[in-house]
Design an enzyme around this catalytic site. Sequence first.
Site, PDB file in Angstrom:
ATOM      1  NE  ARG A  84       8.661 -68.361 -55.466  1.00 40.02           N
ATOM      2  CZ  ARG A  84       7.901 -68.321 -54.488  1.00 40.02           C
ATOM      3  NH1 ARG A  84       7.677 -67.401 -53.622  1.00 40.02           N
ATOM      4  NH2 ARG A  84       7.105 -67.615 -54.856  1.00 40.02           N
ATOM      5  CG  HIS A 215       9.597 -75.986 -59.048  1.00 38.22           C
ATOM      6  ND1 HIS A 215       8.703 -75.881 -59.778  1.00 38.22           N
ATOM      7  CD2 HIS A 215       9.611 -74.751 -57.963  1.00 38.22           C
ATOM      8  CE1 HIS A 215       8.574 -74.661 -59.740  1.00 38.22           C
ATOM      9  NE2 HIS A 215       8.652 -73.340 -58.705  1.00 38.22           N
TER      10      HIS A 215
END
Length: 350
Positions: A84, A215
């Site tokens: 991320r 994710h």
Amino acid sequence: MDHKMSMYLFVSYLAIFTLFFKGFVSSFPSGYNNGYNNGHGHGLTSNLNYRFYDRSCPRLQTIVKSGVWRAFKDDSRIAASLLRLHFHDCFVNGCDGSILLNDSEDFKGEKNAQPNRNSVRGFEVIEDIKSDIESSCPLTVSCADIVALAAREAVVLTGGPFWPVPLGRRDSLTASEQAANTNLPSPFEALENITAKFVTLGLDLKDVVVLSGAHTIGFAQCFVIKHRLFNFKGSGQPDPNLAASSALLSKLKDTCPNVDSSDSKLAALDAASSVKFDNAYYVNLMNNIGLLDSDQTLMTDPTAAALVKSYSENPYLFSRDFAVSMVKMGNIGVMTGSDGVIRGKCGFPG
């Protein structure tokens, strides 16, 4: 087995291996370094090189791999956090290490922007790796390149694909809280808005679907999903998609009770395999149990939904396309050559 038969089998094996290797290399064509640039420092550029540090810092890849592994042993969540970190760096004025900069007298940086505050992690891991690299090859390797390599190692450690990372990025001397607030996609945004932010940077809808697959690992803070658990669209009821899976809804409500004090608690983005990089994220979307609004909204677009279906059925296809999209993303708005600097410490511009 006679000699002729042995030679025949060897040549056949060599031919098959050559075709396989050619197909693997073609997944990372040089064209990814030659693409889009909108004239404002964004988009894909052509000046990165897979062997940029081969002579100047030959132990670079080993040092980064070791640093990520040390961090992962202590905290398996760090893999998703490093991935991320790379994404949030590249989407704000390009992949320039700006997300790592602390606030200064001259600027308010990205760390405390709304999408990053008390959320983005891994700064100390990158700084530790940078310190190790400085001991071997001082003022040679950019923080931006370390972030890109660390993201790749994080994915590999959790069972995801390996991809060659083109290198040669330079570091920014400044950062922008405002740009982070504006440019980073929100988990509450409509797919149309998210896609527009990708397109501005030279990516496309396929990249939205593929990179959303990140994710498959990691967690979300409860405040991001609580509206889907207790008061979806003001109904006072859960999102019907989640309600259809009573076991999942019950588990999420236990994790994220409907009180303000639970806002910063964490829920796994993929409850079945939160630290395993696989295609379960897409299987969840097919079953209408994507955790974030920005996840499940992929199923509202026919093209995106078709990609989701393909990846849910073919994990190899997802791994291949994820690697390609990561190379594309890693080329957004990079500075090379005499632009930017090589920072000695990643948190400071000097």
